[in-house]
Motif scaffolding. Structure first.
Motif, PDB file in Angstrom:
ATOM      1  N   GLY A   1       0.782  -1.232   0.000  1.00  0.00           N
ATOM      2  CA  GLY A   1       0.000   0.000   0.000  1.00  0.00           C
ATOM      3  C   GLY A   1       0.808   1.273   0.000  1.00  0.00           C
ATOM      4  O   GLY A   1       0.228   2.372   0.043  1.00  0.00           O
ATOM      5  N   GLN A   2       2.136   1.174  -0.053  1.00  0.00           N
ATOM      6  CA  GLN A   2       2.965   2.376  -0.063  1.00  0.00           C
ATOM      7  C   GLN A   2       3.843   2.400  -1.303  1.00  0.00           C
ATOM      8  O   GLN A   2       4.248   1.356  -1.827  1.00  0.00           O
ATOM      9  CB  GLN A   2       3.849   2.442   1.191  1.00  0.00           C
ATOM     10  CG  GLN A   2       3.062   2.681   2.467  1.00  0.00           C
ATOM     11  CD  GLN A   2       3.976   3.026   3.627  1.00  0.00           C
ATOM     12  OE1 GLN A   2       5.066   2.468   3.772  1.00  0.00           O
ATOM     13  NE2 GLN A   2       3.548   3.958   4.464  1.00  0.00           N
ATOM     14  N   ARG A   3       4.173   3.624  -1.755  1.00  0.00           N
ATOM     15  CA  ARG A   3       5.004   3.768  -2.946  1.00  0.00           C
ATOM     16  C   ARG A   3       6.462   3.411  -2.660  1.00  0.00           C
ATOM     17  O   ARG A   3       6.992   3.713  -1.589  1.00  0.00           O
ATOM     18  CB  ARG A   3       4.956   5.206  -3.465  1.00  0.00           C
ATOM     19  CG  ARG A   3       3.658   5.560  -4.140  1.00  0.00           C
ATOM     20  CD  ARG A   3       3.788   6.861  -4.904  1.00  0.00           C
ATOM     21  NE  ARG A   3       2.525   7.211  -5.553  1.00  0.00           N
ATOM     22  CZ  ARG A   3       2.392   8.185  -6.423  1.00  0.00           C
ATOM     23  NH1 ARG A   3       3.431   8.938  -6.758  1.00  0.00           N
ATOM     24  NH2 ARG A   3       1.225   8.446  -6.970  1.00  0.00           N
ATOM     25  N   VAL A   4       7.071   2.800  -3.653  1.00  0.00           N
ATOM     26  CA  VAL A   4       8.504   2.512  -3.610  1.00  0.00           C
ATOM     27  C   VAL A   4       9.093   2.978  -4.932  1.00  0.00           C
ATOM     28  O   VAL A   4       8.649   2.530  -6.003  1.00  0.00           O
ATOM     29  CB  VAL A   4       8.780   1.003  -3.416  1.00  0.00           C
ATOM     30  CG1 VAL A   4      10.288   0.743  -3.407  1.00  0.00           C
ATOM     31  CG2 VAL A   4       8.129   0.507  -2.132  1.00  0.00           C
ATOM     32  N   LYS A   5      10.061   3.886  -4.878  1.00  0.00           N
ATOM     33  CA  LYS A   5      10.739   4.310  -6.100  1.00  0.00           C
ATOM     34  C   LYS A   5      11.718   3.227  -6.547  1.00  0.00           C
ATOM     35  O   LYS A   5      12.373   2.583  -5.706  1.00  0.00           O
ATOM     36  CB  LYS A   5      11.478   5.627  -5.879  1.00  0.00           C
ATOM     37  CG  LYS A   5      10.578   6.845  -5.925  1.00  0.00           C
ATOM     38  CD  LYS A   5      11.398   8.123  -5.988  1.00  0.00           C
ATOM     39  CE  LYS A   5      10.501   9.335  -6.207  1.00  0.00           C
ATOM     40  NZ  LYS A   5      11.297  10.586  -6.318  1.00  0.00           N
ATOM     41  N   ILE A   6      11.827   3.057  -7.848  1.00  0.00           N
ATOM     42  CA  ILE A   6      12.641   1.990  -8.424  1.00  0.00           C
ATOM     43  C   ILE A   6      13.730   2.593  -9.298  1.00  0.00           C
ATOM     44  O   ILE A   6      13.441   3.388 -10.200  1.00  0.00           O
ATOM     45  CB  ILE A   6      11.778   1.044  -9.288  1.00  0.00           C
ATOM     46  CG1 ILE A   6      10.622   0.468  -8.469  1.00  0.00           C
ATOM     47  CG2 ILE A   6      12.617  -0.060  -9.903  1.00  0.00           C
ATOM     48  CD1 ILE A   6      11.039  -0.486  -7.412  1.00  0.00           C
ATOM     49  N   GLY A   7      14.985   2.209  -9.022  1.00  0.00           N
ATOM     50  CA  GLY A   7      16.086   2.591  -9.895  1.00  0.00           C
ATOM     51  C   GLY A   7      16.238   1.578 -11.019  1.00  0.00           C
ATOM     52  O   GLY A   7      15.479   0.602 -11.099  1.00  0.00           O
TER      53      GLY A   7
END
Length: 309
Positions: A240-246
């Motif tokens: 339910g939470q955003r995770v930035k992806i490299g």
């Protein structure tokens, strides 16, 4: 020539430095976007172009709109022969375009007429182009449609992000812009109309566009993440939470996973796509620092069958 340079972000700095160092041209002033919030504290800062101009003792103009009467009056008073532009970030009305007798000459980071618009480098990476480049052209009312003075090309590497590619183009493009202005001053360079065929558009990539679709093939996921690095930043959701992806690594030999399904070891985090899995690189959970995917995985302790969405 007497110049007024228009630009705003770091991308414009190599060109401004090249013009400041040129014995043939005088940068009388710069035009840039108004001061804006940036950084963790969201403090108001001048643009990178404004900072360099101020350090160099050059007048800085920061109109809210390029059609503001006070700005146009000041531009006429400065009397530039030509206005070079690199990533200024605002539309120029005809009243401004008409002031310099040799026009406004833009350095655009694509081989026109491909990728007209605000995000040419991101779209070149996203669409899997093998080669891109930069073009100098005279600005006209229609978006990025003016006649072209010069072009350079640059291969797109398999591991290029929009950030690494743009950095190379900004450096190479500075030389192209300087050579263009030299040729315009000499009268040796004539702009030629863009071809009618091959036009493609590169609108700004918004945050919503940067969400990873794990039901897409791995190659598409890879291109999206690289195109959105460093901005606006590719992202997904976990619990339910955003995770930035490299940038990710293709893992064609790994066991197949369902789209979004996570398979983690102490050293790797694999995620399924419509084709084969990809290995996550750097991630940044919401409200936390950037870290390796393995470090993130050890902290959250994935349950069997958990997915990214």
């Amino acid at each position: 020539m007497r110049l007024v340079f228009a630009g705003t972000p770091d991308t414009a700095l190599p060109s401004l430095r090249a013009l400041l160092d040129s014995p043939r041209h005088e940068v009388a002033a710069v035009v840039t976007r108004p001061d804006a919030q940036s950084g963790r504290g969201r403090r108001v800062h001048p643009s990178p172009v404004a900072q360099l101009a101020e350090e160099s003792g050059i007048e800085v103009l920061k109109p809210a709109k390029a059609g503001d009467p006070d700005f146009l009056d000041r531009l006429r008073a400065i009397g530039p022969d030509c206005c070079p532009v690199v990533a200024y970030g605002a539309l120029l009305p005809q009243t401004a375009l008409d002031i310099p007798p040799r026009g406004w000459i833009n350095l655009h980071f694509s081989v026109l007429p491909a990728w007209r618009g605000a995000a040419p480098v991101q779209h070149a990476v996203l669409h899997g182009d093998d080669v891109t480049g930069a073009s100098t052209f005279r600005i006209v009312k229609e978006l990025d449609a003016g006649p072209v003075f010069g072009v350079l090309t640059e291969p797109i590497r398999d591991d290029d992000t929009s950030g690494t590619l743009l950095a190379r183009l900004a450096e190479a493009g500075a030389g192209l812009l300087l050579a263009t202005l030299d040729g315009v001053e000499d009268g040796a360079l004539e702009a030629r109309p863009q071809p009618a065929d091959g036009v493609s558009l590169a609108p700004k990539i918004e945050v919503d566009d940067a969400r990873v679709d794990w039901t897409a093939p791995a190659m598409r996921v890879d291109r999206l993440v690289r195109a959105c690095t460093p901005a606006p930043g590719a992202w997904t959701e976990f619990r339910g939470q955003r995770v930035k992806i490299g940038p990710v690594r293709l893992a064609p030999d790994a066991d197949k996973l369902a789209p979004g399904e996570i398979a983690a070891t102490r050293k790797t985090v694999l995620v399924g796509t419509a084709s084969h899995p990809v290995e996550l690189g750097e991630v940044q959970p919401q409200g936390k620092r950037q870290m390796t995917a393995a470090e993130w995985g050890r902290g959250v302790r994935f349950d069997d069958g958990e997915t990214l969405v």
